[in-house]
Design an enzyme around this catalytic site. Structure first.
Site, PDB file in Angstrom:
ATOM      1  N   LYS A 156     -19.509  70.725 -34.382  1.00  0.00           N
ATOM      2  CA  LYS A 156     -19.105  71.902 -35.079  1.00  0.00           C
ATOM      3  C   LYS A 156     -20.254  72.062 -36.394  1.00  0.00           C
ATOM      4  O   LYS A 156     -20.549  73.310 -36.825  1.00  0.00           O
ATOM      5  CB  LYS A 156     -17.917  71.363 -35.943  1.00  0.00           C
ATOM      6  CG  LYS A 156     -16.685  71.593 -35.362  1.00  0.00           C
ATOM      7  CD  LYS A 156     -15.656  71.439 -36.230  1.00  0.00           C
ATOM      8  CE  LYS A 156     -14.289  71.038 -35.223  1.00  0.00           C
ATOM      9  NZ  LYS A 156     -13.268  70.710 -36.010  1.00  0.00           N
ATOM     10  N   ARG A 157     -21.084  71.095 -36.499  1.00  0.00           N
ATOM     11  CA  ARG A 157     -22.028  71.200 -37.474  1.00  0.00           C
ATOM     12  C   ARG A 157     -23.352  71.979 -36.898  1.00  0.00           C
ATOM     13  O   ARG A 157     -24.122  73.068 -37.660  1.00  0.00           O
ATOM     14  CB  ARG A 157     -22.417  69.961 -38.299  1.00  0.00           C
ATOM     15  CG  ARG A 157     -21.766  69.761 -39.352  1.00  0.00           C
ATOM     16  CD  ARG A 157     -22.245  68.320 -39.904  1.00  0.00           C
ATOM     17  NE  ARG A 157     -22.313  67.283 -39.180  1.00  0.00           N
ATOM     18  CZ  ARG A 157     -23.459  66.813 -38.656  1.00  0.00           C
ATOM     19  NH1 ARG A 157     -24.474  66.745 -39.057  1.00  0.00           N
ATOM     20  NH2 ARG A 157     -23.442  65.781 -37.731  1.00  0.00           N
TER      21      ARG A 157
END
Ligand code: GLU
Length: 479
Positions: A247-248
């Site tokens: 997600k990052r």
């Protein structure tokens, strides 16, 4: 109802997202696979929002979820149901399990459990609940308590996964797990299984990250004296680097791709190929997905989210789409780039049509088209400095005078004027065309110069060329 895989009779699938963030492409893929499987088999697709985690679930997230699904063309037949509205039914199921002895009350506190867990681990063991309350038969008035599922001490909790084949775990490795909290609310695992049962779900298709939960789910089905559905776990999605999508690090929300100007057809097509294949076919329309999707085509290894492939698909769809479909898709991006509403004139429509050959995204397409919708030319300083020199200004003035008396505003007449100017001044065609391009658009990117002039039209073209010429002659762009 028993599911018949061959005919699809009784096939019921569901998408059961937790509305705790944006619509992740992994969730979108789960939604799409379940949708496609139901459509292919003539089954029913159910949407169930698993919003029991009241602290993390938000209405905004649910709204984004539904909007994302609608955008991708994933429609459902039943729902959306909300898990939070089914609390009474979940409590009833817990009561039933207590009644039949498949579950029991446990008064171990969190702190006590933690101490025993640490001791087990320190002694080199693996912690599962040690069964302290298992045979104590506490009644409802025993004070604060949780409810645990009574698992067989040993025994295989298995299923024949439609993707991964025979799978499972021994009951001894799982231990008696909590199914209801001290406040009486059911835990997710119990709620999910009860809902799948009540909603007659025949096939649970979900991410491989849920595989470790499935033995417990199988145990819950058995405790409820029910047959588990078919399970199909789909492999993880890997980022471009081959590592699990993060997600990052990676772009993962459907909204992100939409903002970047990817069309829904391309994103859907890209997502369906994350883990599923059908021969070596790459391009799948929505209808083809609904006709062809099967679980046999889902592989076991991680699926790489290849950004180049998405770009290629997007370009493909932008190029082949009907203009009537493409225009309304491009408009919002055009408006975003101009910061004002834009009416799609025939000239803008024509320019979008010409530009789509090179636009890989709607953002690029809008960017290449915006100049025509502006009241004033906005000059790119670098392009203007290079191409709108005082000399070029003189050339443009001459060109404009001749264009003004050209017999027609079509390619042949325009080319005749350009050729004459280039020949008389002994310059290459680029030295004529590029200043005109900058005068018309403010930049150096546009379709062929004659096509561009035709799109802009006679009056506006002459006005823009004359204006740029006057300013160039004065040396306005030179510094
Ligand atoms: N709410 C769960 C999730 O979003 C669904 C799990 C399942 O499909 O069973 O991960």
């Amino acid at each position: 109802m028993t599911a018949n895989q061959q005919t699809g009779e009784g096939v019921r699938t569901r998408f059961a997202p937790s509305p705790t963030g944006f619509l992740h492409i992994g969730s979108a893929r789960t939604a799409l696979f379940n949708w496609a499987y139901a459509r292919r088999t003539g089954g029913t697709y159910v949407l169930r929002v698993e919003d029991t985690d009241r602290d993390r679930s938000t209405e905004e997230s649910e709204r984004q979820l539904l909007e994302g699904l609608a955008w991708l063309g994933i429609d459902w037949d039943e729902g959306p149901f909300r898990q939070s509205e089914r609390g009474a039914r979940h409590r009833e199921a817990v009561a039933e399990l207590l009644e039949t002895g498949q579950a029991y009350r446990c008064i171990c506190t969190r702190d006590e459990l933690e101490v025993r867990r640490q001791e087990t681990i320190a002694a080199g063991g693996k912690w599962t609940y040690d069964g302290l309350c298992r045979d104590r038969e506490y009644a409802a008035d025993c004070g604060e308590h949780t409810v645990r599922l009574r698992l067989p001490e040993t025994g295989w909790l298995g299923w024949d996964d439609l993707v991964f084949g025979p799978s499972g775990q021994d009951a001894s490795e799982i231990g008696d797990r909590i199914i209801a909290r001290a406040d009486g609310t059911a835990l997710y695992h119990l709620a999910g299984v009860v809902d799948d049962l009540d909603m007659d779900i025949s096939h649970v298709i979900r991410g491989a990250d849920h595989q470790p939960n499935t033995p417990l789910h199988v145990a819950i089905y058995r405790a409820l004296d029910a047959d588990p559905p078919e399970f199909a776990h789909v492999p993880l999605i890997l980022g471009d680097t081959g590592k699990k999508l993060s997600k990052r690090r990676d772009p993962v929300s459907v909204q992100h791709f939409r903002d970047e100007g990817y069309v829904a057809d391309a994103l859907r097509n890209w997502i369906v190929r994350l883990g599923w294949s059908h021969g070596d076919q790459e391009v799948f329309s929505r209808d083809e997905i609904a006709d062809l999707f099967d679980l046999e085509g889902v592989g076991r290894s991680g699926a790489r989210a290849d950004a180049d492939k998405l770009a290629w698909l997007n370009h493909h769809y932008i190029q082949h789409m009907d203009l009537a479909e493409l225009l309304p898709l491009t408009s919002p991006y055009l408006e975003r780039s101009l910061g004002k509403p834009v009416e799609t004139s025939p000239a803008i429509a024509k320019l979008v049509d010409l530009n789509r050959l090179r636009g890989k995204t709607l953002v690029e397409l809008a960017g290449h088209t915006a100049w025509l919708a502006r009241d004033e030319v906005v000059f790119d300083p670098k392009a203007a400095r290079k191409n709108l020199t005082p000399d070029a200004g003189v050339l443009l003035r001459d060109l404009a005078a001749r264009l003004a008396v050209a017999p027609a505003w079509d390619e042949a007449s325009l080319a005749a004027v350009f050729d004459a100017v280039a020949a008389e001044r002994e310059v290459k065609m680029g030295k004529v065309a590029q200043p005109v391009r900058v005068a018309l658009t403010g930049g150096t990117v546009s379709p062929g110069i004659y096509e561009t002039l035709e799109v802009v039209g006679r009056d506006l073209s002459l006005a823009r060329i004359e204006d740029a010429a006057a300013r160039a002659v004065k040396g306005e762009f030179s510094s």
